[in-house]
Scaffold this active site. Structure first.
Site, PDB file in Angstrom:
ATOM      1  N   GLU A 101       1.430   6.247  -7.164  1.00  0.00           N
ATOM      2  CA  GLU A 101       0.318   7.117  -7.551  1.00  0.00           C
ATOM      3  C   GLU A 101       0.709   8.592  -7.429  1.00  0.00           C
ATOM      4  O   GLU A 101       0.360   9.397  -8.302  1.00  0.00           O
ATOM      5  CB  GLU A 101      -0.909   6.835  -6.695  1.00  0.00           C
ATOM      6  CG  GLU A 101      -1.603   5.542  -7.056  1.00  0.00           C
ATOM      7  CD  GLU A 101      -2.874   5.307  -6.253  1.00  0.00           C
ATOM      8  OE1 GLU A 101      -3.141   6.055  -5.288  1.00  0.00           O
ATOM      9  OE2 GLU A 101      -3.608   4.374  -6.611  1.00  0.00           O
ATOM     10  N   GLU A 113       0.835  -1.207   0.000  1.00  0.00           N
ATOM     11  CA  GLU A 113       0.000   0.000   0.000  1.00  0.00           C
ATOM     12  C   GLU A 113       0.870   1.258   0.000  1.00  0.00           C
ATOM     13  O   GLU A 113       0.556   2.244  -0.689  1.00  0.00           O
ATOM     14  CB  GLU A 113      -0.943  -0.007   1.201  1.00  0.00           C
ATOM     15  CG  GLU A 113      -1.971   1.084   1.183  1.00  0.00           C
ATOM     16  CD  GLU A 113      -2.913   1.021  -0.002  1.00  0.00           C
ATOM     17  OE1 GLU A 113      -3.070   2.069  -0.679  1.00  0.00           O
ATOM     18  OE2 GLU A 113      -3.487  -0.044  -0.268  1.00  0.00           O
TER      19      GLU A 113
END
Length: 131
Positions: free
Chosen positions: A78, A71
């Site tokens: 991102e 994550e």
């Protein structure tokens, strides 16, 4: 001039500070990081409640670590993609989707590990409860 001019032990300890800031940032800004962390706490509480053996604790901790690390990497990817490609682009989408796929894969492993660890204790508890 470089941003971090510290050398030796000071630089070493500062790297931990930056890592902690990155984890904090991801936790503050990413809903999935909070969700995964919440599940991790829940699973660890269940492991304590069911008194799972040490080897199973290790498997659970490995699964949790993999999911949270994936994550964090997904969040970093991102962020960089959003920085360099604020407009929609097929390669930006591919990078983001692939990073999200890595999180999904590690989460799937965590679910399988959880089933492996908790199946017998839960079934024993249900059997005892029904008796």
């Amino acid at each position: 001039m470089p941003k971090n001019t510290a050398v030796g032990p000071k630089r070493f300890w500062k790297s931990f500070w930056y890592a902690a800031q990155g984890i904090r940032q991801a936790f503050r800004t990413e809903q999935n990081m909070r969700v995964h962390s919440g599940f991790a706490v829940f699973v660890l509480l269940l492991a304590a409640l069911f008194r799972v053996p040490p080897g199973d604790w290790l498997l659970l901790l490995l699964a949790i670590t993999l999911v949270l690390a994936a994550e964090l990497i997904n969040t970093a990817i991102e962020s960089v993609v959003d920085l360099v490609s604020p407009e929609v682009h097929p390669l930006a989408k591919a990078a983001k989707d692939t990073a999200a796929g890595a999180v999904f894969l590690t989460a799937l492993f965590a679910v399988i590990a959880g089933i492996y660890v908790f199946y017998h204790p839960v079934m024993d508890w249900i059997t005892a409860f029904m008796s």
